[in-house]
Design a protein around this motif. Structure first.
Motif, PDB file in Angstrom:
ATOM      1  N   UNK A   1       0.722  -1.276  -0.024  1.00 29.56           N
ATOM      2  CA  UNK A   1      -0.008   0.323   0.085  1.00 29.56           C
ATOM      3  C   UNK A   1       0.671   1.342  -0.016  1.00 29.56           C
ATOM      4  N   UNK A   2       2.112   1.019   0.408  1.00 28.65           N
ATOM      5  CA  UNK A   2       3.269   2.220   0.481  1.00 28.65           C
ATOM      6  C   UNK A   2       4.368   1.636   0.348  1.00 28.65           C
ATOM      7  N   UNK A   3       5.384   2.353   0.166  1.00 27.82           N
ATOM      8  CA  UNK A   3       6.737   1.905   0.153  1.00 27.82           C
ATOM      9  C   UNK A   3       7.254   1.407   1.471  1.00 27.82           C
ATOM     10  N   UNK A   4       7.848   0.245   1.536  1.00 25.41           N
ATOM     11  CA  UNK A   4       8.190  -0.606   2.615  1.00 25.41           C
ATOM     12  C   UNK A   4       9.490   0.247   3.358  1.00 25.41           C
ATOM     13  N   UNK A   5       9.701   0.178   4.702  1.00 28.71           N
ATOM     14  CA  UNK A   5      10.755   0.921   5.074  1.00 28.71           C
ATOM     15  C   UNK A   5      11.665   0.061   5.775  1.00 28.71           C
ATOM     16  N   UNK A   6      13.030   0.149   5.843  1.00 32.74           N
ATOM     17  CA  UNK A   6      14.089  -0.508   6.800  1.00 32.74           C
ATOM     18  C   UNK A   6      13.662  -0.656   8.145  1.00 32.74           C
ATOM     19  N   UNK A   7      13.766  -1.999   8.368  1.00 31.85           N
ATOM     20  CA  UNK A   7      13.335  -2.248   9.869  1.00 31.85           C
ATOM     21  C   UNK A   7      11.664  -2.453  10.090  1.00 31.85           C
ATOM     22  N   UNK A   8      11.096  -2.293   9.161  1.00 29.69           N
ATOM     23  CA  UNK A   8       9.460  -2.562   9.556  1.00 29.69           C
ATOM     24  C   UNK A   8       9.505  -4.049   9.397  1.00 29.69           C
TER      25      UNK A   8
END
Length: 761
Positions: free
Chosen positions: A53-60
Motif C-alpha cells: 500500500x506504500x513503500x516499505x521501510x527498513x526495519x519495518x
C-alpha cells in the motif's frame, strides 16, 4: 501457502504507481514458527515479491503469506497478502514517523512522540488529534503527523476491507490508490463502478467481485451492468453505432439465462427504462438503441460537418487557384490528370472536400500538390506552411505521410494533445489553430475520434479528407469515410486511374482486381513483384519461414522491411503460432520473459497494442527489444527500440506489447512494408472477406508473397463484409434543414464513461 515474519533489511525495487515491490527481510530463527525454514533456506535473509500500500521501510516488520518459488539465488516468496507487525514497537514507530511520509519530522521528534504517548500512539492520534498537544511540537509538525497518519490509516483500513471481500492484494491496492477512503463502500454498493473508475478492471473482473461479495446473479445492479456491457460488446465488435432493441434483448437472454431464467422480458424493459433515465443509453426516433456517448458523437459530427459545408469564407478566387495550379505543375515538371486537378481545385476552393481512391491512383501526389498550391496562394506569409496541418490515425501512417510530402505530419491523438485515458488537452474551447488540415487514411477514423477532431477545429479551417473507402473501416464504431461520401453533401473526387509510376506493379493490379471481386487468371504465375505459393496448413508456417529467409538473403531487414499479415490470432496457423515459430527460428535464446502466454527475448520484433502518451508510443508502433533488466534475478523492465528512440516498460506494463513477426491486417492498416507475406487457410474462414484481403495486399510496397490455399483466397474475395449500421449519413442530410441545436445537452452528457474498443475485443 506459507507464512513468514521478518524485518525489512533492503528495499530492492519499488514501483510507486503500481505499488509492486521486491524487498529482503530478515527472519528470526528464535521464533519457533520461523525456525522450521532454517533447513530449507540458504540464510535467514529471504527475498519477498509483493504488492504494497506504500513503500516499505527498513526495519519495518511484516507478516507475508504466499508461495515459495525458486530463482538462481535460491528460494523467494511471492506474497498474496501482508500485514505490518511492529507498528507498536519503538523502533517501528520512530522509523515510520521519521520517514518521507512525514516531511519535517526527524528521529528526535518521532522519539518524543513515542515516549510521550506510548506504543499505541499511532492509532490513538488518528482517533484523537488533541493527544499531540501533550508533545512539544510546532503546529506544522502536529498537522504533518496527524494528516499523514489519517491518510495512511484510512488506506490501510480500506485495503483490509477489500481483502476481506476476497479481492486480491494487487487489485485491492490499485483500487485504494484511486478511491482512497471510499474504496470498500463503493465496491460493496456497486462493484461495476470500478469499470469506469479503475483502469484495468473490465466487466469480467467486476462481475467476479460482485458475485464474490454476495450480490445475487439476478440483482438489478448486476443485470443493469450486464445489459450495458452487452450493448458495448455488440457495438465494439461489429462497428455499428447502434443496435436494434430486439437484438439487444436476444443477446442479453443468451448471455444471462444459460442455466436458469434470470432475465425476463418485463425485467429487461424495466432495466432499459432505468438506463434511459440515467442517460447511459439513448433510444432514437426509430427506436434504435445507442450508448449515449456514441449517439452524441454521431450527432455532433453530423452537425459540425454541416457547419463546415456552410462556411463560404474565401481569401482568394478561382482565377488565383487556376494560376497557382499551373505554376505548381510547371515548377515540379509534373502533369496532373484531370481528376487530380479537380481534387486539388476542390481542396483549395471548397470548405471541406474528400479525395478517395485505391493504391497507385496518386493520393500522395495530390496531397503534396495541395500543400504547394495552397502555400503559393499566400506568397507573403512565412508561416503559411506551419498553418497547414497533416494528420493520420497512426504513427506509422503519419511517418509515411511526412516522407512522401516532405511536410510535418503527426497523429490525430498528438495533434489533440492526448494525455492518456479519456483526456485531451485540445478541446472546442481550446481549438486547433490551422488554416488547412489534411486528414490521411480517414477510413481508419471512428465516429468518436472524428467528432472530437472536427469539434476542435476552427470554423474557418479548410478541411481535406483523404482515404481509400474500399479499405477496412475503423476498429471503433462508425464508418465515417463511407458515410461522408454516401451523403453526397461533401464534394468528393474519386480517383480511378493508375498512374505511370504504378503501372508496372502487378501488386496494384491484383488489389484492384480483388476490389472488384475478381481473382486474376495469372494469380499463380511468378511475377517480378508478387507470387502465390500453394500449400496445405501443415506446411504453411514452414513456407513462411523459408520465404523470410530468402528475403533476408536479398538484404531485407526482418524488423523494418518484412511483415507477415494474418487475419486471426488463435489456432494452429494463427498469429500467435506463427510468431512463436518465427521467434524460435530467427531469434533463439535461453533468456526470455514470460507474461500471460506471451514470451519476449532480446532482439524480438514487437508491436505496441495501445496508445501511451506518457511514453510517446502509439498503437501500431513496431520496434525491437533492446534489453532486459533484472534485479535479484527478478525481471523488472525491458526496453524497446522504436524508430523515434528507446522506450522502457516496467514488468507490469509489458502487456502493452506483442510479438510482431506476424501481425493482424487491422494492425497493419495505415502502414506499408517493402515485403508482405500473407498466408491463406480455411482456418481463417470467419475473417476472410474482400476488404480485409484488399487492405492486406495494399500494404506491400515492393514484394507480395501469398502462401496457402487458393480456394481460401477465392472464397474470401467473394465474401463481402456486412455493412455497418450507422446513421451519420442520414444525420448529415437531416442537418441541412434541421440543424442539431442541443449543444447544452451535448455538453452535459460529454463526461459519460470512456469507451475503448480494446476493452471489448
Amino acid at each position: 501457502m506459507e507464512t513468514v515474519v521478518g524485518s525489512v533489511v533492503r528495499v530492492t525495487y519499488y514501483d510507486e504507481e503500481k505499488g509492486f515491490g521486491i524487498v529482503k527481510i530478515k527472519l528470526d530463527y528464535k521464533d519457533p514458527q520461523m525456525a522450521k525454514y532454517k533447513t530449507t533456506l540458504f540464510s535467514n535473509v529471504l527475498t519477498i515479491l509483493s504488492s504494497f500500500d506504500r513503500k516499505p521501510m527498513i526495519e519495518e516488520e511484516f507478516e507475508f503469506t504466499g508461495e515459495f518459488e525458486t530463482s538462481s539465488y535460491g528460494p523467494q516468496l511471492k506474497a498474496k497478502t501482508f500485514s505490518r507487525r511492529n507498528e507498536q514497537s519503538k523502533e517501528g514507530i520512530v522509523t515510520y514517523l521519521s520517514s518521507d511520509y512525514f516531511p519535517g519530522i526527524g528521529q528526535a521528534t518521532a522519539t518524543k512522540v513515542f515516549e510521550a504517548l506510548g506504543k499505541t500512539c499511532l492509532k490513538d492520534i488518528v482517533h484523537n488529534r488533541e493527544l499531540l498537544d501533550q508533545v512539544a511540537l510546532s503546529q506544522k509538525q502536529k498537522d504533518t503527523i496527524y494528516q499523514g497518519l489519517v491518510a495512511n490509516y484510512q488506506n490501510e483500513q480500506e485495503l483490509v476491507n477489500l481483502l476481506n471481500l476476497g479481492i486480491s492484494m494487487r487489485i485491492a491496492i490499485r483500487i485504494t490508490r484511486i478511491l482512497h477512503e471510499n474504496a470498500s463502500e463503493l465496491v460493496r454498493s456497486n462493484p461495476y463502478q470500478l469499470i469506469v473508475l479503475v483502469d484495468g478492471i473490465g466487466f469480467a473482473r467486476a462481475d467476479a467481485i460482485t458475485l464474490q461479495i454476495g450480490i445475487s446473479k439476478d440483482s438489478p445492479i448486476r443485470l443493469k451492468a450486464l445489459l450495458l456491457f452487452i450493448l458495448k460488446n455488440v457495438v465494439f465488435s461489429t462497428g455499428n453505432t447502434y443496435i436494434k432493441q430486439e437484438q439487444w434483448y436476444e443477446e442479453a437472454i443468451r448471455f444471462t439465462n444459460q442455466e436458469t431464467e434470470i432475465l425476463s422480458k418485463d425485467t429487461f424493459e424495466d432495466l432499459k427504462r432505468t438506463l434511459l433515465k440515467e442517460r447511459k443509453i439513448i433510444i432514437d426516433q426509430e427506436k434504435d438503441v445507442y450508448l449515449s456517448k456514441i449517439y452524441y458523437d454521431e450527432c455532433k459530427l453530423a452537425s459540425r460537418l454541416q457547419a463546415f459545408l456552410g462556411n463560404n469564407l474565401q481569401e482568394y478566387d478561382a482565377s488565383q487557384v487556376e494560376k497557382v495550379l499551373m505554376n505548381t505543375m510547371e515548377k515540379n515538371q509534373i502533369e496532373y490528370s484531370p481528376k487530380q486537378i479537380d481534387a486539388i481545385r476542390c481542396a483549395l476552393l471548397e470548405p471541406i472536400s474528400i479525395i478517395t481512391g485505391g493504391p497507385g491512383t496518386g493520393k500522395s501526389t495530390i496531397i503534396k500538390g495541395i500543400i504547394e498550391a495552397y502555400s503559393a496562394l499566400f506568397p507573403h506569409s512565412d508561416a503559411i506552411k506551419e498553418a497547414i496541418k497533416l494528420v493520420a490515425p497512426t504513427g506509422r501512417a503519419a511517418k509515411r505521410l511526412r516522407e512522401v510530402t516532405n511536410h510535418q505530419a503527426t497523429t490525430i491523438h498528438k495533434l489533440l494533445e492526448y494525455d492518456g485515458g479519456d483526456i485531451f488537452f485540445v478541446t472546442p474551447d481550446n481549438p486547433i489553430d490551422a488554416k488547412m488540415i489534411i486528414i490521411d487514411e480517414f477510413s481508419m477514423v471512428d465516429v468518436s475520434l472524428a467528432s472530437l477532431l472536427f469539434n476542435c477545429l476552427l470554423p474557418t479551417t479548410k478541411v481535406v479528407i483523404v482515404g481509400d473507402s474500399d479499405q477496412l473501416p475503423s476498429v471503433g464504431p462508425g464508418n465515417v469515410l463511407y458515410d461522408c461520401i454516401a451523403s453526397k453533401e461533401i464534394t468528393t473526387t474519386r480517383l480511378d486511374k493508375i498512374h505511370r509510376q504504378a503501372l508496372n506493379s502487378s501488386i496494384i493490379d491484383l488489389a484492384h482486381d480483388i476490389n472488384h471481386g475478381e481473382v486474376p487468371y495469372d494469380i499463380a504465375d511468378l511475377k517480378e513483384d508478387r507470387t502465390f505459393i500453394r500449400s496445405d496448413d501443415a506446411n504453411l508456417i514452414r513456407l513462411i519461414e523459408i520465404t523470410i529467409r530468402q528475403a533476408l538473403e536479398k538484404g531485407y531487414n526482418l524488423i523494418r522491411d518484412i511483415q507477415v499479415l494474418v487475419p486471426l490470432y488463435r489456432g494452429e496457423v494463427g498469429i500467435d503460432a506463427i510468431n512463436f515459430h518465427l521467434q524460435d527460428q530467427f531469434n533463439p535464446s535461453n533468456v526470455q520473459v514470460n507474461h500471460y502466454g506471451r514470451r519476449f527475448r532480446v532482439n524480438d520484433k514487437v508491436i505496441q497494442l495501445v496508445n501511451r502518451q506518457d511514453k510517446q508510443v502509439m498503437n501500431g508502433d513496431i520496434g525491437s527489444v533492446l534489453s532486459f533488466e533484472f534485479e535479484e534475478e527478478k525481471f523488472v523492465r525491458l526496453t524497446v527500440l522504436f524508430d523515434f528512440g528507446p522506450v522502457a516498460y516496467e514488468a507490469e506494463e509489458i502487456e502493452d506489447l506483442q510479438l510482431a513477426y506476424a501481425i493482424s491486417i487491422h494492425k497493419a492498416q495505415g502502414s506499408e512494408f517493402p515485403v508482405v507475406i500473407m498466408p491463406f487457410s480455411f482456418k481463417y474462414y470467419v475473417m476472410l472477406k474482400r476488404k480485409l484481403i484488399y487492405t492486406g495486399i495494399t500494404r506491400a510496397k515492393k514484394y507480395l508473397i501469398l502462401i496457402g490455399s487458393f480456394d481460401a483466397l477465392r472464397k474470401g474475395v467473394i465474401q463481402l463484409e456486412e455493412n455497418r449500421q450507422t446513421k451519420l449519413c442520414l444525420r448529415m442530410m437531416q442537418a441541412i434543414n434541421n440543424p442539431f441545436e442541443k449543444e447544452e445537452e451535448i455538453e452535459e452528457i460529454s463526461n459519460v464513461e470512456s469507451l475503448k474498443p480494446e476493452d471489448f475485443m
